[in-house]
Motif scaffolding. Sequence first.
Motif, PDB file in Angstrom:
ATOM      1  N   HIS A   1      19.402  20.294   3.913  1.00  0.00           N
ATOM      2  CA  HIS A   1      19.723  21.063   5.118  1.00  0.00           C
ATOM      3  C   HIS A   1      21.236  20.976   5.367  1.00  0.00           C
ATOM      4  CE1 HIS A   1      19.813  22.447   9.221  1.00  0.00           C
ATOM      5  NE2 HIS A   1      18.556  22.837   9.081  1.00  0.00           N
TER       6      HIS A   1
ATOM      7  N   PRO B   1      19.505  32.948  13.962  1.00  0.00           N
ATOM      8  CA  PRO B   1      19.407  31.721  13.164  1.00  0.00           C
ATOM      9  C   PRO B   1      20.779  31.179  12.757  1.00  0.00           C
ATOM     10  CG  PRO B   1      18.991  33.620  11.771  1.00  0.00           C
ATOM     11  CD  PRO B   1      19.182  34.147  13.170  1.00  0.00           C
TER      12      PRO B   1
ATOM     13  N   GLU C   1      20.895  28.407  18.686  1.00  0.00           N
ATOM     14  CA  GLU C   1      19.975  29.440  18.189  1.00  0.00           C
ATOM     15  C   GLU C   1      18.990  29.823  19.290  1.00  0.00           C
ATOM     16  OE1 GLU C   1      20.561  26.524  16.507  1.00  0.00           O
ATOM     17  OE2 GLU C   1      21.916  27.357  14.991  1.00  0.00           O
TER      18      GLU C   1
END
Length: 191
Positions: free
Chosen positions: A162, A53, A47
């Motif tokens: 995540h 992203p 990134e």
Amino acid sequence: MQLDEIAEQILACRRCPLHQHRTRPVPGEGPANAKLMLVGEAPGRFEDKSGKPFVGAAGKFLDELLSIAGLKRSDVFIGNVVKCRPPNNRDPLESEIKACSPWLDMQFNVIRPRLVVSLGRFSMDFFLEKFALPKKNISEIHGQVFKVDTLMWHGYFVPMYHPAAALYRGNVKEEQINDWKILADFIKQRL
Ligand code: URA
């Protein structure tokens, strides 16, 4: 202010020492009228190189999760709590999150999504505080839908693990897939 004006300011940001290490800041991307805002932690190596992203391994898994929910990247806004890569992908410091948070607040205020999905505990903590919800551990509340009714915003908040967590722990991968299937039903019925 519009999203691209905010992004321009982020590209010039020097509010915290992370700007000294970055190749590129990663403001985030997606349409200003997105109903869903996805917020991760901070850029990683790929990134930081690309300025986009979730383009590394975690990003590939995120694409799979999005498709479970019947979504494409172009439907959603994807951003991060911290816009510059912490050295060696260490956790962002509280001071860095604090310095960077006005950018996320500004992006949120432009998009005013119907649903916010946080990815990982730093993003979860940010939104629990923003929405005046009690602080919890991610293992207790991942995948749950919170209805948020504050003076400034009405909508829904779902804290998710995540996507990178699935790369290290197989059981978390199954839990994530399950959480996203439940989210898919919620999106179909309520968004
Ligand atoms: N992890 C994050 O939290 N954000 C990214 O953009 C990439 C990896």
